[in-house]
Structures are given as C-alpha cells and as structure tokens.
Enzyme design. Structure first.
Site, PDB file in Angstrom:
ATOM      1  N   SER A   1      -9.670  -1.972   8.155  1.00  0.00           N
ATOM      2  CA  SER A   1      -8.378  -2.363   7.322  1.00  0.00           C
ATOM      3  C   SER A   1      -7.599  -0.991   7.255  1.00  0.00           C
ATOM      4  O   SER A   1      -6.821  -1.091   6.852  1.00  0.00           O
ATOM      5  CB  SER A   1      -8.860  -2.997   6.052  1.00  0.00           C
ATOM      6  OG  SER A   1      -9.129  -4.255   6.380  1.00  0.00           O
ATOM      7  N   GLY A   2      -8.260   0.301   7.190  1.00  0.00           N
ATOM      8  CA  GLY A   2      -7.486   1.316   7.198  1.00  0.00           C
ATOM      9  C   GLY A   2      -6.203   1.058   8.100  1.00  0.00           C
ATOM     10  O   GLY A   2      -5.384   1.930   7.784  1.00  0.00           O
TER      11      GLY A   2
END
Length: 485
Positions: free
Chosen positions: A304-305
């Site tokens: 999700s970064g």
C-alpha cells in the site's frame, strides 16, 4: 750415527771480544751456537710462513667485512623485506582509515596485531613444533599445521591476528623457523549494529562488502588513510531502528525485516537495518541469509505504500482532486482475479478516504483514469524501475512487469506486480513530501552548506507535495496506519 736431521750442520765457534760481540758485563764471554737451515727444511719453513700469511690476510678481510656491515647497520636505516611481503601476502602497509558516524562515533578502526608464520626449511622437528603450537593455540588444527610445517616452500601462514597473550605463548616456545609479521586487524566496536552498512574486510584488509568494499581504495589508499570516512548514519537512530524492527520481527514470527530512516531534505540515511544480521568482526561464521541486505538488496511487492504514488500522480496531472469520488462498493473482477479491500467500507470514497482507508478498489480505478503510460513514466522518474544508486554495491534490480498491461496498471497502483527495494520506496516517498524534489539517497554525511543548497529533480509541485503530507498524516491519525502515529 747422528740423531740430528741431515739437513742441519752444527758449527761451534766463539766470538772474540770486540765491539760487535754480545758480551754481558760481569760475565765472561761464552760460546754461542747458531744453526743454519738449508735444503728441504728451508722449503718447509717458507711454505708454513706463506700459509700463515694467507690465513692472517683472510682473517683481516673477514673482520673488515664485519666492521663495514656493523657501520652500515648502525648508520643507515633500511626497510627489510620480510618473507610475508615476498610471498605477496604482506601486511597492510598503512593503517586502514577509520569509519565514523555523522557525530564522530567510531564505527570501524584498525588495530596493530601480530600474525604467526613459518619458514618450513628452518623448522628442525615439524612433529614436535606442531604439538607445541596446538597446545598453546588450541584453535589450530594439528594436521593442517603439520602439513604447513612440512611444506617445501619458505613461507607458510600459521595463524593471523594473534592476541598479545598468544604471541607471548608462541614466543616462549623458542621454536626455530617461526616468526611474526605485524598486520592491521579491522575492528567494529558497535558489533552488529550497522553490519550491513559497514560490511567487512578479508584477512588481508581488502573490503568485501558494504562501505568497506565500495570505498576500499579510499579507506586503504596511501596518503589518505589517516582521514576518517564520515557516514550519514546516526548510531543512536540506528540503535532505535534495529530494536524496533527486531521487536516487530519477533512479534510476527517473521523470517526477516528491514527498516530505513532518511532525511527527506538531504537524502542522508540516518539509519539502515536488515535482520537477521551478523557480527562484522567474525563474518566467516555468518549464514548466507544473515549477509543479505534486505533494505537495499532485496526486492519485494511493497503493497500500500504505492498508493501514495498513485494519488500523487492523479493530483499532479489533474486527473483527480481531493473531492473526486470513486465507487468502492464492491470488488473488481479482472479475469480470474478479484481486487478487494482489506478494510472494506462498501461505499463510494473520495480521494482522501481512498488513501486513508487504503482502498485497493479506489486506487485501481484511479490508476485506470491516469493510464498505464503516465503511471509508468512517473515511476520511472522516481527511479523505481531501475536499480537504486547508493554507496553500496549490494543493490537489487527491480522486477518490472513486461508488457505493462491494464491489469498491471491496476495492481501496481496498490503495490502489487512490481517488486522494488525498501530503499527505493523510501526515496520515492521522500520526494513526495519534501516539496516535490527527488534527491538521491546517500550514506555519506553532507556539510551544512551542501544541505542548504540541495535542489534535486522536480517531480511534483510544492502544492501537490503539501497535499501528500496532509494525507500521510491523516493515514496515521485516522486511518490504517495508526501504529505509526
């Protein structure tokens, strides 16, 4: 028959009293006998005399040579080449330069030690010598020592880097053919704390990994060995970072972990840790997985970064604004795959909500609006599609999907389908929050003047960067990143 040799004749006669007589006062003149030598006897005497003169001459020459040698040794300084140097395995001529952190804390240094070697030709009793050596140096293998003492060569290493006590023990044995060579042993006072950054050297002081390898010539070169190499690391930050990822690794029973702390305005890495790690003082005993630097060498789908990059592209290109809404009511089916949210809200979400609640569905739809070409070009400018540049040779090559299909665009938007190093993700996020400038990551300390004049490549506008800082803060105060608050 006469008992005298035939070559001698005796003629007694008396000297008259005259000025040439050898008459002592008070004593009457007396007869003096003289012997005349002739023939073979004379030749024998001449030969003996010649031999005596030759011997005297040889002794004189010998003493003269010794005298000249003593004067030479006493008055003129010489560099003596030891067997170790002739062998090509010489000790390091100059001490390897120290490595320090940004505050001057010592991370690596060199200490002078003695190493034991043998001239097998001079060892009188190899069996006895091997027995005595293995008794005072128990870590030695007798079979190997004996083989070296019986070697036909004139030089064999027995043990490197002896302690003073070990050197004294060997010296006390008095074994002919053994000698010591002074060498520099590399010491890492912080132990494991910065092992993957520092790396290590071999027994001859050559850098094999990490900073030691990248700056091998700088650290060991003649004329500059006295100048310490200052790294960007802050050993205090490094200690905290390692403790935190070690705790997380134990909590989740993970096989490995990595972490970085970077100054986003200068690119300086203040902390870099990878677990499991190793002791650079004894790297030979470390398993292969401990030598692997997960922070810069390992490539992973970092999840999700990547949503931060997706939102930044959308805001920068004008594809979306903070008010734009994406329907995240139900999962997206792509062929036999299903894109779903791990924390589903099952409703439409605006851009801040897509980011704060980490919606895969919202990010995938946003990426489709952006388009694969624009997405890929942006990630390329951030350096995410090529090997990272850092003062370490152990860097990983990203795994980039080819061809870049529509499904790739969707999955990359939330960090799947593209594998990069943690270093690359960190440097990319730094560019989003420092005002929009991509500044190369570094392990070297920068001077204040350099830090103030840092520019970097413009990636996004300051306005988009401000919005990204606000969204990242929301993610840890109201969203799924609360543990990072």
């Amino acid at each position: 028959m006469s008992d005298r040799p035939p070559a001698m004749t005796e003629r007694p006669f008396s000297l008259p009293h005259s000025s040439h007589s050898t008459h002592r006062p008070g004593r009457p003149g007396r007869a003096v006998r003289y012997f005349r030598i002739d023939g073979a006897g004379k030749e024998t005497m001449e030969l003996a005399r010649s031999r005596l003169l030759v011997a005297a001459a040889l002794f004189s020459v010998g003493f003269l040579v010794l005298a000249i040698r003593l004067v030479d040794l006493g008055l003129f300084e010489r560099v003596v080449e030891t067997p170790a140097k002739r062998d090509g395995s010489s000790a390091i001529a100059a001490a390897r330069a120290d490595i320090v952190d940004r505050n001057g804390v010592l991370l690596a240094t060199s200490l002078r030690t003695a190493s034991l070697y043998a001239d097998p030709k001079l060892v009188l009793d190899p069996e006895d010598a091997a027995d005595k050596l293995t008794k005072v140096l128990p870590d030695l293998n007798r079979t190997r020592v004996l083989a070296r003492l019986r070697s036909p060569t004139r030089f064999e290493w027995i043990k490197r880097d002896l302690t003073p006590e070990e050197e004294w023990r060997v010296n006390s044995l008095g074994i002919p053919g053994l000698a010591f060579e002074e060498e520099d042993r590399r010491i890492y006072p912080q132990g494991r704390l910065a092992a993957h950054v520092l790396g290590f050297v071999d027994v001859d002081g050559n850098g094999l990994a990490g900073i030691e390898r990248f700056f091998d010539r700088r650290l060991g070169g003649a004329g500059i060995a006295g100048a310490p190499l200052a790294l960007s690391l802050d050993i205090r930050v490094q200690h905290i970072l390692r403790e935190e990822i070690l705790r997380a690794m134990e909590t989740f029973s993970a096989i490995g972990a990595a972490g970085l702390v970077m100054d986003v305005n200068s690119g300086e890495i203040l902390g870099l840790a990878s677990l499991p790690d190793f002791d650079p003082n004894r790297p030979g005993g470390a398993p292969p997985e401990a030598l692997f630097n997960r922070a810069v060498q390992g490539v992973y789908e970092l999840g999700s970064g990547f949503k931060a990059f997706t939102v930044a592209i959308a805001l920068e290109t004008g594809v979306a604004s903070l008010d734009t809404v994406y329907d995240a009511t139900k999962p997206i089916r792509v062929g036999r795959f299903l894109i779903r949210d791990h924390h589903p809200k099952a409703r439409p979400l605006n851009v801040p909500e897509v980011f704060v609640y980490s919606s895969n569905i919202g990010a995938a739809k946003m990426a489709l609006d952006i388009g694969g070409d624009v997405q890929r070009q942006f990630l390329e400018r951030l350096g995410l599609l090529r090997a990272p540049k850092l003062e370490l040779l152990e860097t990983g090559e990203p795994i980039v999907p080819h061809p870049w299909r529509e499904v790739t665009t969707m999955t990359v938007s939330y960090g799947h389908g593209l594998a990069v190093t943690p270093l690359q993700l960190t440097a990319g996020i730094a560019a989003l929050v420092n005002g929009g400038r991509l500044i190369p990551a570094t392990l070297l300390r920068k001077d204040d003047d350099v830090r103030r004049n840092m520019s970097g490549e413009r990636i996004i506008s300051p306005e988009t960067s401000l919005a990204m800082r606000q969204l990242l803060r929301l993610a840890v105060t109201q969203g799924t990143g609360s543990n990072a608050d």
